[in-house]
Design an enzyme around this catalytic site. Structure first.
Site, PDB file in Angstrom:
ATOM      1  CD  GLN A 185      -5.348  -4.292   6.977  1.00  0.00           C
ATOM      2  OE1 GLN A 185      -4.511  -4.118   7.851  1.00  0.00           O
ATOM      3  NE2 GLN A 185      -5.038  -4.238   5.697  1.00  0.00           N
ATOM      4  CE  LYS A 230      -1.829   0.989   3.982  1.00  0.00           C
ATOM      5  NZ  LYS A 230      -1.088   2.210   4.384  1.00  0.00           N
ATOM      6  CB  THR A 231       3.537   2.461   2.253  1.00  0.00           C
ATOM      7  OG1 THR A 231       2.724   2.255   3.421  1.00  0.00           O
ATOM      8  CG2 THR A 231       4.337   3.738   2.430  1.00  0.00           C
ATOM      9  NE  ARG A 291      -1.393  -6.745  10.684  1.00  0.00           N
ATOM     10  CZ  ARG A 291      -1.428  -5.944   9.614  1.00  0.00           C
ATOM     11  NH1 ARG A 291      -0.526  -4.990   9.484  1.00  0.00           N
ATOM     12  NH2 ARG A 291      -2.350  -6.103   8.687  1.00  0.00           N
ATOM     13  CG  ASP A 340      -2.172   5.578   4.033  1.00  0.00           C
ATOM     14  OD1 ASP A 340      -2.731   4.607   3.485  1.00  0.00           O
ATOM     15  OD2 ASP A 340      -1.126   5.461   4.710  1.00  0.00           O
ATOM     16  CD  GLU A 341      -4.109   2.577   7.119  1.00  0.00           C
ATOM     17  OE1 GLU A 341      -5.163   1.929   6.989  1.00  0.00           O
ATOM     18  OE2 GLU A 341      -3.005   2.046   7.276  1.00  0.00           O
TER      19      GLU A 341
END
Length: 738
Positions: free
Chosen positions: A257, A40-41, A609, A226-227
């Site tokens: 998420q 994503k980043t 994770r 973002d997010e």
């Protein structure tokens, strides 16, 4: 800046097809569903760099919004590295920092001074208390934290004091609305804004002052968020207002998420993005670069049950991978021992370091057992997002009461709790006690006994100090006859500490959970005669809490809640406490489908994770809310096909049972594993209704018999002695009349 100077080919070279599609997408609304570990980043930073390099957009024309300062700093560094140039003109930060910057520049248009101060949580509560005094609302009848929570929720919905009052109903909302007005007056008089104001006032400014909105629309031709799944109503409107003209809006997120509904996050913002922008270009990133396929398959098995989600399934090019392991344990102590044992085994046999391990759990109170075992084993750890269990304020407060009961000469314990909860013993009273103590060479608490003889205090202060002295004297008498757990219960009840914490807010319940965890821990001292039990308990707690030579910046096992772990990854993850009432949490069960869906997303976050190894743990018995209770395996374990889990049986461990299924009884989820590895347990000797005799307690009736890892455990109601719990192996029980 030209495409050639930035090297657009280099920007695209390392991207997979879906990532490249997202980076090269045309101007206009762009929605990127980025699954966990899908880069994503990387995609977001590459797209920012790409529109600068390939399309000639100047950095000062870009606004990029993140949810943490750390993410903003990392994003800026990555973009500058990709471009090989400075991007200082670009606005990049959190929603709150961007709002503060806008308000300092243009807030005077709605009466906000440029030099406003920002109140933190402590400041906010102090102002709220002053507001309650102004409106004549007694904090004893309505907790300031409860009012603050209601006002914060109103601000997140963009309701000012007048709007909130207009729709208020019920005692709490009506009173909170009155206090809200006074609270705003307190803030205005101080030239202050709270954190919620940084969003609400920014939206009001943009909405109500067209020239200001037009200025920022002209300034920023491209917006990046973002997010996006974690945005609340105020953040959603802020983005919508700024992007309405140029519509060059890129949002990145993962609906699977979205786990911050309790903070106001609205998952509909991302799921309904295409309703807001019917012409949006949508890209789904499903290739995972973090986890093995068995871990990804486990994550999908859990999350696919949720109905309202964008269809996607993570996959990886990496072959193989360790199976996901399920470890049933007896209780939280065995859970911690199992985790520590596996950590020691992996470090000894493979090339893992301590920082490769993370223990994830639903509530902060669960860390206590892990901290105790890690300290006893000499394993360094890092507690992320909170204080160590014994350093948390509520735990230290309750322990301070016990310390003062055990040793009235303890000045530190006295100073900590003399006015907690608030009992009208202010700084002046404490200073006077310290003066008397110094004069008579006694402790401040002992000075309470002499305060009426020479203190220069008013009647109210003298009465409050006298009441405190009688309270502690009464607890001291009880400490001579009550075991530690029962004394603890009396302390939190009679001091008013329980009432102070249980104010109806999530924060209050979280703090209360830590206190009940402490009560549960003290059950180990139930059979130690008083007052020796109290002294032993305090000594052992002191040894645990004082062994604090660990540096959180150094290597150590990470202990962290599921809400705090987003954005992190670890080679080895232990997901603890997968039980009904814990994960899913009891509050989620009360909330119905939406609550369960969010808890399922929390499990998904935890599972994803893990990079190489994943362990799922559930206990047969756990201390919750201050007492030991039988635990039922989480319903989320039932979503995972049995063949995907490798069951790890500890010697003498509990039987592997099926998780509880809502609405129906389901065939044992792990029956195949149980048949392959049968668990041997002692035969059950007692049944409910049987009459038995005990040499000490006399005759009684079996109420319940449970098979545990140590054998049979029975609950008996004796005719004279009341209810008792025994391990059959240790109890001298005989058939009644035999």
């Amino acid at each position: 800046m030209t495409a050639g100077s930035a090297g657009t080919d280099a920007l695209l070279a390392a991207l997979n097809p879906a990532q490249r599609e997202a980076v090269e997408a045309p101007d206009g609304p762009l929605l990127i569903f980025a699954g966990a570990g899908s880069g994503k980043t990387r995609v977001l930073t590459h797209r920012i760099a790409y529109v600068i390099a390939a399309r000639g957009v100047r950095p000062q024309e870009i606004l990029a919004v993140t949810f943490t300062n750390k993410a903003a700093k990392e994003m800026r560094g990555r973009v500058e590295k990709l471009l090989g140039s400075d991007i200082s003109g670009m606005w990049l930060g959190t929603f709150h920092s961007v709002g503060a910057r806008i308000l300092r520049r243009d807030g005077d248009a709605i009466g906000i001074p440029a030099n406003f101060v920002i109140y933190d949580e402590a400041d906010r509560l102090a102002a709220m208390r002053r507001a309650m005094q102004t409106t004549g609302v007694d904090a004893k009848h309505l907790a300031p934290t409860k009012v603050a929570h209601a006002v914060s929720a109103a601000k997140n919905e963009l309701l000012d004091a007048a709007a909130f009052a207009a729709r208020a109903s019920g005692y709490l909302e009506v009173e909170s609305a009155r206090i809200y007005r006074a609270y705003e007056a307190e803030l205005a008089a101080a030239g202050a804004l709270d954190f919620d104001d940084l969003l609400m006032r920014t939206v009001f400014l943009l909405r109500d002052v067209p020239p200001v909105l037009e200025h920022y629309r002209r300034r920023w031709s491209h917006l990046f968020v973002d997010e996006y799944q974690d945005t609340n109503h105020a953040q959603y409107l802020m983005v919508s207002l700024l992007a309405a003209t140029h519509r060059n809006l890129t949002v990145v997120g993962d609906d699977d998420q979205s786990v911050y509904r309790f903070r106001g996050a609205d998952i509909r913002n991302i799921l309904e993005f295409q309703k807001d922008f019917p012409d949006a270009h949508v890209v789904t990133l499903e290739q995972n670069y973090r986890s093995s396929q068995p871990i990804l398959d486990t994550a999908h098995a859990v999350i696919r049950v949720n109905q309202d989600r964008a269809a996607k399934r993570l996959w990886t090019e990496r072959g193989g991978g360790e199976p996901v392991r399920l470890i049933p344990v007896y209780d939280e102590q065995e859970e911690a021992l199992a985790v520590c044992g596996e950590i020691e085994r992996l470090i000894g046999n493979e090339s893992y370091s301590l920082s490769d391990f993370a223990v994830l759990y639903r509530t902060n109170a669960q860390s206590r057992a892990f901290e105790d075992v890690l300290l006893r084993r000499g394993i360094p750890y890092r507690l992320v997002g909170g204080l160590r269990f014994y350093e948390r304020k509520e735990v230290k407060d309750v322990l301070a009461y016990l310390r003062l009961v055990a040793n009235p000469r303890d000045p530190v314990a006295f100073g900590r709790i003399v006015n907690v909860p608030r009992r009208k013993i202010g700084d002046r009273s404490v200073a006077e006690l310290e003066r008397i103590a110094r004069k008579r060479k006694i402790s401040p608490f002992e000075a309470v006994l002499h305060v009426g003889e020479e203190a220069e205090l008013g009647p109210a202060a003298l009465q409050a100090l006298s009441g405190f002295g009688k309270l502690m004297a009464g607890l001291g008498e009880q400490s001579l006859r009550l075991p530690v757990p029962r004394l603890l219960e009396r302390v939190v009840e009679e001091t008013g500490y329980q009432s102070m914490l249980r104010d109806g807010t999530p924060e209050g319940e979280e703090r209360w959970a830590n206190v009940t965890e402490l009560v549960g821990y003290s059950e180990e001292y139930e059979d130690v005669p008083p007052p020796d039990g109290l002294h032993q308990f305090l000594e052992n707690v002191a040894l645990v809490s004082d062994v604090d030579s660990l540096d959180d910046t150094k290597s150590g096992v990470t202990l962290i809640t599921l809400h705090q772990v987003k954005g992190l990854e670890f080679p080895v993850v232990f997901l603890a406490g997968m039980e009904e009432g814990l994960l899913p949490h009891i509050r989620a069960l009360e909330e119905g489908d939406e609550g369960i869906a969010e808890e399922r997303r929390l499990v998904y976050v935890g599972v994803t994770r893990a990079q190489q190894r994943l362990y799922l743990l559930h206990a047969f018995r756990r201390h919750l809310y201050g007492s030991a209770q039988t635990a039922q395996a989480s319903r989320f374990l039932a979503d995972i096909p049995p063949e995907m889990l490798h069951v790890v049986r500890r010697p003498g461990g509990p039987p592997v049972t099926a998780p509880r299924q809502p609405g129906a009884v389901r065939e044992a989820v792990h029956a195949r594993a149980v048949r392959a590895n049968p668990v041997e347990i002692a035969p059950q000797r007692y049944l409910a209704g049987m009459r038995v005799e005990h040499p000490k307690y006399g005759t009684g009736t079996i109420l319940k018999s449970t098979m545990t890892r140590a054998g049979e455990e029975v609950v008996i109601r004796f005719d004279e002695a009341g209810m008792k719990i025994f391990a059959v192996a240790d109890a001298k029980l005989y058939p009644a009349g035999g």
